[in-house]
Write an enzyme that holds these catalytic residues in place. Structure first.
Site, PDB file in Angstrom:
ATOM      1  N   LYS A 192       0.842  -1.194   0.000  1.00 52.81           N
ATOM      2  CA  LYS A 192       0.000   0.000   0.000  1.00 52.81           C
ATOM      3  C   LYS A 192       0.877   1.242   0.000  1.00 52.81           C
ATOM      4  O   LYS A 192       2.013   1.213   0.462  1.00 52.81           O
ATOM      5  CB  LYS A 192      -0.932  -0.023   1.207  1.00 52.81           C
ATOM      6  CG  LYS A 192      -2.009  -1.092   1.099  1.00 52.81           C
ATOM      7  CD  LYS A 192      -2.677  -1.340   2.402  1.00 52.81           C
ATOM      8  CE  LYS A 192      -1.866  -2.297   3.241  1.00 52.81           C
ATOM      9  NZ  LYS A 192      -1.792  -3.650   2.649  1.00 52.81           N
ATOM     10  N   THR A 193       0.361   2.289  -0.520  1.00 57.51           N
ATOM     11  CA  THR A 193       1.100   3.556  -0.590  1.00 57.51           C
ATOM     12  C   THR A 193       0.349   4.598   0.218  1.00 57.51           C
ATOM     13  O   THR A 193      -0.870   4.527   0.379  1.00 57.51           O
ATOM     14  CB  THR A 193       1.248   4.030  -2.041  1.00 57.51           C
ATOM     15  OG1 THR A 193      -0.055   4.248  -2.566  1.00 57.51           O
ATOM     16  CG2 THR A 193       1.977   3.022  -2.877  1.00 57.51           C
ATOM     17  N   GLY A 194       1.069   5.577   0.691  1.00 58.94           N
ATOM     18  CA  GLY A 194       0.438   6.598   1.517  1.00 58.94           C
ATOM     19  C   GLY A 194       1.134   7.913   1.402  1.00 58.94           C
ATOM     20  O   GLY A 194       2.229   8.025   0.866  1.00 58.94           O
ATOM     21  N   ASN A 197      -2.287  13.102   3.350  1.00 60.95           N
ATOM     22  CA  ASN A 197      -3.696  13.159   3.737  1.00 60.95           C
ATOM     23  C   ASN A 197      -4.490  11.951   3.256  1.00 60.95           C
ATOM     24  O   ASN A 197      -5.685  12.027   3.090  1.00 60.95           O
ATOM     25  CB  ASN A 197      -4.335  14.434   3.192  1.00 60.95           C
ATOM     26  CG  ASN A 197      -4.272  14.483   1.688  1.00 60.95           C
ATOM     27  OD1 ASN A 197      -3.595  13.693   1.064  1.00 60.95           O
ATOM     28  ND2 ASN A 197      -4.973  15.434   1.098  1.00 60.95           N
ATOM     29  N   GLY A 198      -3.826  10.843   2.994  1.00 57.25           N
ATOM     30  CA  GLY A 198      -4.566   9.675   2.569  1.00 57.25           C
ATOM     31  C   GLY A 198      -3.663   8.542   2.169  1.00 57.25           C
ATOM     32  O   GLY A 198      -2.457   8.586   2.375  1.00 57.25           O
ATOM     33  N   SER A 199      -4.250   7.518   1.587  1.00 53.26           N
ATOM     34  CA  SER A 199      -3.517   6.322   1.203  1.00 53.26           C
ATOM     35  C   SER A 199      -4.138   5.743  -0.048  1.00 53.26           C
ATOM     36  O   SER A 199      -5.225   6.133  -0.480  1.00 53.26           O
ATOM     37  CB  SER A 199      -3.553   5.277   2.323  1.00 53.26           C
ATOM     38  OG  SER A 199      -2.998   5.799   3.504  1.00 53.26           O
ATOM     39  N   VAL A 200      -3.405   4.773  -0.606  1.00 49.55           N
ATOM     40  CA  VAL A 200      -3.870   4.049  -1.779  1.00 49.55           C
ATOM     41  C   VAL A 200      -3.708   2.563  -1.490  1.00 49.55           C
ATOM     42  O   VAL A 200      -2.648   2.123  -1.054  1.00 49.55           O
ATOM     43  CB  VAL A 200      -3.079   4.426  -3.038  1.00 49.55           C
ATOM     44  CG1 VAL A 200      -3.512   3.574  -4.218  1.00 49.55           C
ATOM     45  CG2 VAL A 200      -3.270   5.888  -3.370  1.00 49.55           C
ATOM     46  N   LYS A 271      -7.952   5.138  -4.119  1.00 51.39           N
ATOM     47  CA  LYS A 271      -7.259   6.277  -3.508  1.00 51.39           C
ATOM     48  C   LYS A 271      -8.171   6.880  -2.445  1.00 51.39           C
ATOM     49  O   LYS A 271      -9.246   7.381  -2.760  1.00 51.39           O
ATOM     50  CB  LYS A 271      -6.909   7.308  -4.580  1.00 51.39           C
ATOM     51  CG  LYS A 271      -6.111   8.476  -4.076  1.00 51.39           C
ATOM     52  CD  LYS A 271      -5.689   9.361  -5.232  1.00 51.39           C
ATOM     53  CE  LYS A 271      -4.865  10.533  -4.754  1.00 51.39           C
ATOM     54  NZ  LYS A 271      -4.436  11.394  -5.864  1.00 51.39           N
ATOM     55  N   ASP A 448       2.316  19.789 -11.646  1.00 57.13           N
ATOM     56  CA  ASP A 448       3.178  18.995 -10.767  1.00 57.13           C
ATOM     57  C   ASP A 448       3.622  17.728 -11.492  1.00 57.13           C
ATOM     58  O   ASP A 448       3.453  16.616 -11.000  1.00 57.13           O
ATOM     59  CB  ASP A 448       2.444  18.646  -9.472  1.00 57.13           C
ATOM     60  CG  ASP A 448       3.382  18.017  -8.451  1.00 57.13           C
ATOM     61  OD1 ASP A 448       4.598  18.214  -8.586  1.00 57.13           O
ATOM     62  OD2 ASP A 448       2.903  17.331  -7.546  1.00 57.13           O
TER      63      ASP A 448
END
Length: 1221
Positions: A192-194, A197-200, A271, A448
Site C-alpha cells: 500500500k502507498t500513503g 492526507n490519505g492512502s492508496v 485512492k 506537478d
C-alpha cells in the site's frame, strides 16, 4: 486565452461525444456489507458496489466509445450528468458536497450503513490516543517542506486507517461462508502507498462471485467486536510474509507484465483522501475527481489513452462511536501497517514539493467559514481520553485503473535510469501528446509533473502498438506508431488546472498563479528532470530511429554475414526493431564507430528536443525530427493488435501501410508490402533526392514474375526483382550522400557553411576581376578606370579591331573600344553602311588617287605582310581607339570634303587616321576640338609592332585627307619620297604646335621613338596583331618641351624600359589591360621625368602627393595621440601608486596612534591604582591613629580625598568623622 492548434492537431467534433455510463443513485435502504473486509463500498449516493455487477474492462476499452456497468435492471448510467454537457450550465457539485451516509470504523475497518445504530453500550473508556502513536501511513518527504495543499491536511486526525491493513488470512477465516458475496477484496500481497492526507490500496474484483443482496448485519457487528484483537495480534506474524510476497509479486509484474495482464484487468487502485473542507467545492479531493471525469471523456472518445481511468467514486465518514481497542493492540497494528507503505503511487501529491516562489492559497467557501472553523475545532479538541469523532470528517475514495509497472521513478531506479532511444521516444511522445490533446480540449495544466506522477502499464495481451492519427485539411493523415514495453499514464491531479465546457475554471485557490493557462510549464519542469536519464549504447539497437517512410536502407559490404539474420529477427520483434539491426563487424573498433555514428545524431536530436520543450507548445513538438522514426509502420502492426487514437475522436478506416524489407545480398530496400501490380514499376525514391531517383527509375524494368528469395519470416511476396550491380552502386553513392546530409553534426554543418561562403567569395572575386575591379576588363565591356597612382596602361587590340567591329574571340584579347554585345551590332551596322558609301566613292576616283588610297585593312595586311615579308610597311588603323576621356569620340575612316571646314588651318598627314571629338557640348564634359593621329608599323609579321608619335601637318595644299601606306622601302618611287619630304616639313612645323589635352589628365600620348625601327620592338604570339599605347593618369603634357627632355634620356635607359615592357607582354600576351607600376619597372619611370611639376610638359602628380601628405599627417597625428594616451596612462598609474602609498602610511600612522593611546591609558590606569593603594594605606594609618587618639595625617587625608572624587566626599558628608579625628 484558448490555445488553437493549427498545425498538427485539428479541431473536429470534439464536444460531440457519446455519454459516459456510470453508476446511478440508489436509496440507502437494505444495503449490506461484509463485516471484516473493505470489499463493499458505496457511491456518493450510498450505492453498494455489489449492485454494480460485472465491470467489463478489456484492452478494447481504448477503442470503444462506452463502458457498460451491468447492475440492477442492466441500466447504463452517466458518469457526468446531462446538465454538465456543453450547454452553458455550470458543473453540478451537489453530489460532491453531500454528507455521506456510509460509515466505517477507523480502528477496525468495519463499514456500517445505518446512522441510527446506537452503540452506546460499548465502553469507549479503554481507547486512548497515544501521542507517540503512528498513523497508518508515513510521510515520504520531511515535515518541514512547504506543501500547497488544502487546509487541515496537516492536522492530526485520530483515525486509524486499519481498513487498509486487514489481513487476508483473517478475511478468509472469518468470512469463509460469505466469500462469494464479496464483490471486491483487498489484495494484501501488494504494498500500500500513503502520503500526507490519505492512502492508496489495491482491491481485486471477483468476477465469478454471485450477487447476494442479503447479509446479516448483526452477525457482522458481533464478529467485528470479537475478532478485532485477533486481527491486530496476527498482523505481526503475517507482515513478514507480506513483504516477501510483495517482492516476488513486484518482480513478476514489472518484468513479466504481459503474463499478468489478465490479472490486472480485475485489479483496481482505490485512492482514499481526507476531505479537509467538505463544503468547499474547490477542495483538492473534489478538484481531482472533476478533472478525472473530464479526462475520461478523452479516453472514451478515443482521443487519448495516457490518463488513468476513473471507474467509480464514493464518500465515507468514520462512525461517531468507536469500538473498544487496547492500546497495545492499536500500537501493534499501526507498527505493522507502516512496514507495508512504500513510495506514493496514484497520489504523489502527498509528497509534492513546490518552490518557495509559489503563492499561498486562499480558500473561498460557498457556505461561509463556520463549517471550516468547526472542522478545525473538532480535529484540535480530540484528546487522549475521548474517541468520538464528529461527522464532519469525511473521506473521498476514487476507484482507479491499476498500473502494474509502477511509477517512472521506480522503473528508472530498477534500470539505473538507463533507457534506449526507442523507449525515450515512446515515453516523450506519449507525454507530449497527452498534454497537447488535453490542452486543446480543456486547457489542462498539471502543475506537478515529475517522475513520481508518471505511471507505467504494460500493453494488453492482444495489443502491441498505439497508433496515433491526426487528419489534415487535405484529407491525409499524420501517423505515429508507438510500441515498446509500456503505456504511459499521467496521474495525480490534486494541483492541476482545467477549464470546463461551461467556461468554469477549476484550479488551486491557494495558488492564484495556477488560474492562468501556461502551456509550457509542465514540459519545462519535466525536461529538467530528463537529464537524469542516460541513453544506452548497445550494438543491437534498432536502426529505425534514422529511417523515414520511403528511405532505402543499404548496408556496407563488410556486413554481409549478419545482414539477413539480424534484419529478419528484428522485423518480427517490435516496432523499434522492425527494420534491420545494426550489423556486427569483426573489428570492435569499427563496430563502436558505426554505433556512435548512428546514435549520436539521435542524441543530438534529443538534446534539441529538450531545449525546445521549454519554449514551444506540445502540439508543435509532435512534428519534431526526433519523432520521425515513429511515422514508419512496422510489418507486424495491424488494426487488430493496435490501440487506435484519433485527434478528432473518429477512428478512420485508413490505416498506415507497413513496410516489408526485401533482401538482395548485402542490401535492403524497403518497399510497400502491397505494390501496384504492373509490369513496369519505378525504383523506390527518396523524398530528398528526386533527380537521381528519376534517372534510376528510367533504367530499371522489373518483371512481373518475382525472382527474389524472401526471408523465411516474411509472408508477403513482392513482384520486384533485384536491381543490377551498377544500379546498386549508383544508388549506394546517392544514399551515402543522403545519409551524410541527414546525420550531420553541428560542427560539420558549420564547416560546410564556411566552405560554401568561401566558394561564394571566390566567385565574387572572379566576377570582380572580370568586371574590372581588379584591373582586368570583361570580354563584353572595356572599362578604363583612372587610378590615383601613376600606373601605365597597356591596351591590346586584336586584328579584328582593324576591320569592322566583331565580338571578342576566346583566343584574342579584349577589343579596344568594345562596350557590350549590343553595341557591337550597332557599330557593325554603321560601319557596313559607311563601307558601302566608300566603295561607291572609290570607284569614281582616278587611278592616281587609287594608288594613294589604301585597300581594306584585311586585304592590306595580307598584301603588305604575308606577300612582302622582307619589306617594312606602315599601316594605319581604321578603328576606334578608346581613350579614358569622358567626351565621346567619332571615327573617320575617309574624311569627306566637308571636314576641313570644321578644322581650319590644320590638315592631317596622309599616313595618319583621324580621331575627332564631338563638337556638341554635353553636361559635365568640356567642349573640345582635338585631332589625334596614331600610326602603327608592322614589320615582317603581325606580332612585331612599332610605335611612332602622332603628328599634325599644316599643309594647306592637301585639300582632302587621305589615308595612305607610309613606305620606308627603297623600292618605293617618287610618290613615297614626296611623302617623306612632306612629313619632314610637317615635323618642323609641329614643333611649335601643342597637343592640347584635357585639364583633368584624361588624355593619351604616344611615346616618341627614333627612326630606327629596332628601338620599339615588342614580341607577341603569332597570328595576333596587337598594339599598345602608354597613358598616364592626372595631368598630361604636350610636345613643346617633351622632345628636349627626352633627348637627354640616353638610349640605354630607353632600351631597358622597352626590354622590361617586352618581357611583361610576353608573360601576359592576351591580357586586356595590365597595370605596370613605376616601382616594378624603374627604367620606365625615367621616360617620364618629374622635375618640372607645374610646367605644361612634365608629368605632375599633385593629387597623389597631396594624399600622401595627408596620410602622413594623419599617421603623425595618430602617433601623437597614442603617445599622449601613454603619457596619461603613466601619470594615472603614478597617481594611483602615490595614493596607495599615502593610504598605507596613513593606516600605519593610525595604528601607531592607537598603540600609543592604549599605552597612555594603561599608564593612567596604573597611576590611579597606585594612588588608590596609597590612600588605602593612609586610611589604615588613620584608623590606627584614631585608636591611639592621634591624627598626624589629617591634612594629607583631606588633600587625597579631593583627588579621589566625590564618592568619598559623599560618604564623608553622610558619615562625618569624630571631632577627635
Amino acid at each position: 486565452m484558448t490555445l488553437r492548434l493549427d498545425t498538427s492537431l485539428k479541431r473536429g467534433a470534439s464536444r460531440n461525444i457519446p455519454p459516459i455510463p456510470t453508476f446511478s443513485s440508489v436509496s440507502n435502504e437494505n444495503l449490506s456489507s461484509s463485516p471484516y473486509t473493505s470489499s463493499s463500498y458505496y457511491s456518493s449516493n450510498c450505492e453498494s458496489l455489489d449492485s454494480i455487477g460485472d465491470i467489463s474492462i478489456d484492452s478494447s476499452v481504448y477503442s470503444s466509445s462506452e463502458i457498460e456497468f451491468v447492475g440492477n435492471g442492466d441500466k447504463k448510467k452517466n458518469f457526468i450528468n446531462n446538465n454538465n454537457n456543453n450547454n452553458g450550465n455550470k458543473y453540478d457539485f451537489s453530489n460532491l458536497l453531500e454528507t455521506p451516509k456510509l460509515k466505517f470504523s477507523p480502528s477496525t475497518g468495519r463499514t456500517k450503513n445505518n446512522n441510527n445504530n446506537n452503540n452506546n453500550n460499548i465502553n469507549n473508556n479503554n481507547y486512548k490516543k497515544n501521542d507517540n502513536q503512528k498513523k497508518n501511513f508515513k510521510y515520504i518527504e520531511d515535515n518541514e517542506s512547504d506543501y500547497l495543499d488544502d487546509e487541515n491536511d496537516e492536522e492530526n486526525v485520530d483515525i486509524d486507517l486499519s481498513i487498509l491493513n486487514v489481513n487476508f488470512k483473517i478475511i478468509n477465516e472469518n468470512n469463509s461462508q460469505n466469500n462469494n458475496n464479496n464483490k471486491y477484496q483487498i489484495n494484501n500481497n501488494m504494498q500500500k502507498t500513503g502520503g500526507r492526507n490519505g492512502s492508496v490500496f489495491f482491491v481485486n474484483n471477483n468476477n465469478n462471485s454471485n450477487n447476494n443482496n442479503n447479509n446479516n448485519n448483526n452477525n457482522n457487528n458481533n464478529n467485528n467486536n470479537n475478532n478485532n484483537n485477533n486481527n491486530n495480534n496476527n498482523n505481526n506474524n503475517d507482515n513478514s510474509n507480506n513483504k516477501n510476497n510483495f517482492k516476488n509479486n513486484n518482480t513478476s509484474y514489472t518484468h513479466n507484465s504481459n503474463k499478468n495482464n489478465n490479472e490486472n484487468k480485475n485489479t483496481f487502485a482505490i485512492k482514499q483522501q481526507l476531505v479537509s473542507t467538505p463544503k468547499n467545492k474547490l477542495s483538492q479531493t473534489y478538484r481531482e475527481k472533476v478533472i478525472l471525469e473530464h479526462l475520461n471523456i478523452l479516453i472514451e472518445s478515443n482521443k487519448a489513452c495516457n490518463f488513468p481511468k476513473l471507474i467509480n467514486w464514493y464518500k465515507a465518514a468514520p462512525t461517531s462511536n468507536l469500538s473498544n481497542v487496547n492500546n497495545n493492540n492499536s500500537n501493534n497494528n499501526n507498527n505493522n501497517s507502516n512496514n507495508n507503505i512504500t513510495n506514493s503511487r496514484y497520489g504523489s501529491n502527498y509528497e509534492d514539493i513546490y518552490d518557495d516562489n509559489y503563492y499561498d492559497e486562499v480558500d473561498d467557501y460557498d457556505s461561509g467559514k463556520e463549517e471550516e472553523e468547526s472542522t478545525k475545532t473538532i480535529t484540535k479538541t480530540i484528546t487522549t481520553t475521548t474517541a468520538s469523532i464528529k461527522p464532519n470528517i469525511q473521506y473521498m475514495h476514487l476507484i482507479l485503473e491499476y498500473a502494474n509497472m509502477g511509477t517512472l521513478k521506480e522503473y528508472g531506479k530498477d534500470n539505473n535510469f538507463e533507457f534506449t532511444i526507442s523507449q525515450m521516444k515512446s515515453l516523450l511522445f506519449q507525454v507530449i501528446y497527452s498534454l497537447a490533446i488535453s490542452q486543446k480540449e480543456f486547457e489542462f495544466v498539471h502543475n506537478d509533473l515529475h517522475f513520481g506522477n508518471v505511471l507505467l502499464t504494460s500493453f494488453p495481451v492482444d495489443k502491441k502498438y498505439i497508433v496515433y492519427q491526426d487528419k489534415l485539411d487535405n484529407g491525409e493523415f499524420n501517423n505515429w506508431i508507438v510500441g515498446g514495453d509500456f503505456i504511459v499514464k499521467i496521474s495525480d491531479f490534486g494541483l492541476s488546472r482545467i477549464k470546463l465546457p461551461s467556461n468554469e475554471i477549476i484550479y488551486n485557490q491557494r495558488n492564484d498563479r495556477s488560474k492562468e493557462f501556461c502551456f509550457y510549464s509542465d514540459l519545462y519542469s519535466f525536461s529538467s528532470l530528463l537529464n537524469k536519464i542516460k541513453i544506452k549504447e548497445s550494438p543491437s539497437s534498432s536502426s529505425t530511429t534514422s529511417t523515414s517512410t520511403s528511405q532505402v536502407l543499404i548496408k556496407s559490404d563488410s556486413d554481409s554475414s549478419s545482414s539477413a539474420s539480424s534484419s529478419s529477427s528484428s522485423s518480427s520483434s517490435s516496432s523499434s526493431s522492425s527494420s534491420s539491426s545494426l550489423p556486427k563487424s569483426k573489428n570492435k573498433s569499427n563496430r563502436s564507430k558505426d554505433n556512435q555514428s548512428k546514435l549520436d545524431p539521435e542524441k543530438r536530436l534529443l538534446t534539441k528536443l529538450k531545449k525546445s520543450m521549454k519554449d514551444l507548445p506540445p502540439y508543435k513538438l509532435l512534428d519534431h525530427p526526433f519523432f520521425d522514426s515513429l511515422k514508419v509502420c512496422p510489418n507486424d502492426c495491424l488494426p487488430l493488435n493496435s490501440i487506435r487514437i484519433s485527434t478528432n475522436g473518429i477512428v478512420p478506416k485508413e490505416f498506415p501501410k507497413p513496410l516489408s524489407p526485401i533482401f538482395e545480398k548485402n542490401n535492403i530496400i524497403s518497399i510497400p508490402s502491397s505494390p501496384i501490380s504492373t509490369t513496369t514499376t519505378t525504383f523506390p525514391t527518396t523524398p530528398t533526392i528526386k533527380s537521381t531517383t528519376k534517372k534510376i527509375s528510367k533504367t530499371i524494368v522489373i518483371p512481373s514474375s518475382p525472382s527474389l528469395a524472401l526471408p523465411p519470416n516474411l509472408s508477403v511476396k513482392s513482384p520486384f526483382a533485384p536491381p543490377s550491380k551498377k544500379q546498386l552502386q549508383q544508388y549506394q553513392q546517392q544514399q551515402k550522400q543522403q545519409t551524410i546530409s541527414m546525420f550531420k553534426y553541428d560542427d560539420e554543418e558549420e564547416k560546410e557553411e564556411e566552405e560554401k561562403e568561401k566558394e561564394k567569395e571566390k566567385e565574387k572575386e572572379k566576377e570582380k576581376e572580370e568586371e574590372g575591379e581588379e584591373g582586368n576588363i570583361p570580354k563584353e565591356k572595356l572599362i578604363l578606370k583612372m587610378t590615383p597612382k601613376p600606373y601605365i596602361f597597356i591596351h591590346h587590340f586584336s586584328p579584328n579591331s582593324l576591320g569592322p567591329l566583331s565580338p571578342p574571340s576566346s583566343t584574342s584579347s579584349t577589343l579596344l573600344g568594345a562596350l557590350s554585345q549590343e553595341k557591337f551590332e550597332k557599330k557593325q551596322r554603321q560601319i557596313q553602311d559607311s563601307e558601302k558609301v566608300n566603295k561607291n566613292e572609290e570607284e569614281n576616283q582616278t587611278k592616281d588617287d587609287a594608288d594613294n588610297i589604301s585597300p581594306p585593312l584585311p586585304h592590306a595586311i595580307k598584301k603588305s605582310i604575308y606577300n612582302n615579308k622582307n619589306n617594312h610597311q606602315k599601316i594605319s588603323t581604321n578603328t576606334i581607339i578608346k581613350t579614358p576621356i569622358k567626351a565621346p569620340i567619332k571615327t573617320i575612316t575617309q574624311i569627306p570634303t566637308e571636314t576641313p571646314n570644321k578644322i581650319p588651318n590644320k590638315t592631317i598627314s596622309q599616313s595618319n587616321p583621324v580621331i575627332i571629338r564631338d563638337e556638341t557640348p554635353q553636361k559635365g564634359i568640356p567642349f573640345e576640338k582635338k585631332v589625334v593621329s596614331t600610326p602603327l608599323i608592322y614589320k615582317e609579321r603581325p606580332h612585331f609592332v612599332f610605335l611612332k608619335k602622332a603628328k599634325l601637318s599644316s599643309n594647306s595644299n592637301n585639300k582632302e585627307n587621305i589615308i595612305n601606306f607610309h613606305n620606308n622601302n627603297n623600292n618605293n618611287n617618287n610618290n613615297n619620297n614626296n611623302n617623306n619630304n612632306n612629313n619632314n616639313n610637317n615635323n618642323n612645323n609641329n614643333n611649335n604646335n601643342k597637343d592640347s589635352y584635357n585639364e583633368k589628365g584624361n588624355a593619351t600620348s604616344y611615346c616618341n621613338g627614333d627612326d630606327d625601327d629596332d628601338d620599339f620592338k615588342i614580341d607577341h604570339k603569332e597570328n595576333v596583331v596587337s598594339g599598345f599605347l602608354i597613358e598616364k593618369d592626372h595631368e598630361f603634357i604636350g610636345d613643346k618641351e617633351n622632345s628636349k627632355e627626352k633627348q637627354k634620356v640616353s638610349k640605354r635607359v630607353q632600351d631597358k624600359a622597352w626590354q622590361e615592357l617586352n618581357a611583361f607582354l610576353r608573360k601576359n600576351p592576351t591580357q586586356g589591360v595590365s597595370r605596370i607600376k613605376s616601382t616594378d619597372y624603374p627604367a620606365l619611370s625615367d621616360l617620364f621625368p618629374k622635375k618640372k611639376r607645374c610646367s605644361e610638359n612634365n608629368f605632375v602628380f599633385e593629387k597623389e602627393k597631396k594624399q600622401e601628405k595627408e596620410n602622413k599627417e594623419k599617421e603623425n597625428k595618430e602617433k601623437e595621440k597614442k603617445q599622449l594616451e601613454k603619457q596619461k596612462q603613466l601619470e594615472r598609474e603614478k597617481l594611483e601608486k602615490d595614493r596607495l602609498e599615502k593610504d598605507r602610511l596613513e593606516k600605519e600612522q593610525q595604528e601607531k596612534d592607537c598603540l600609543e593611546r592604549e599605552k597612555f591609558l594603561e599608564n593612567e590606569r596604573l597611576e590611579k591604582e597606585q594612588e588608590r593603594e596609597k590612600l588605602e594605606k593612609e586610611i589604615k594609618i588613620l584608623v590606627v591613629s584614631k585608636k591611639n587618639r592621634t591624627n598626624p595625617l589629617q591634612k594629607d587625608y583631606d588633600r587625597y580625598i579631593k583627588k579621589v572624587g566625590s564618592s568619598l566626599t559623599e560618604k564623608r558628608a553622610s558619615k562625618p568623622m569624630n571631632d577627635n579625628i
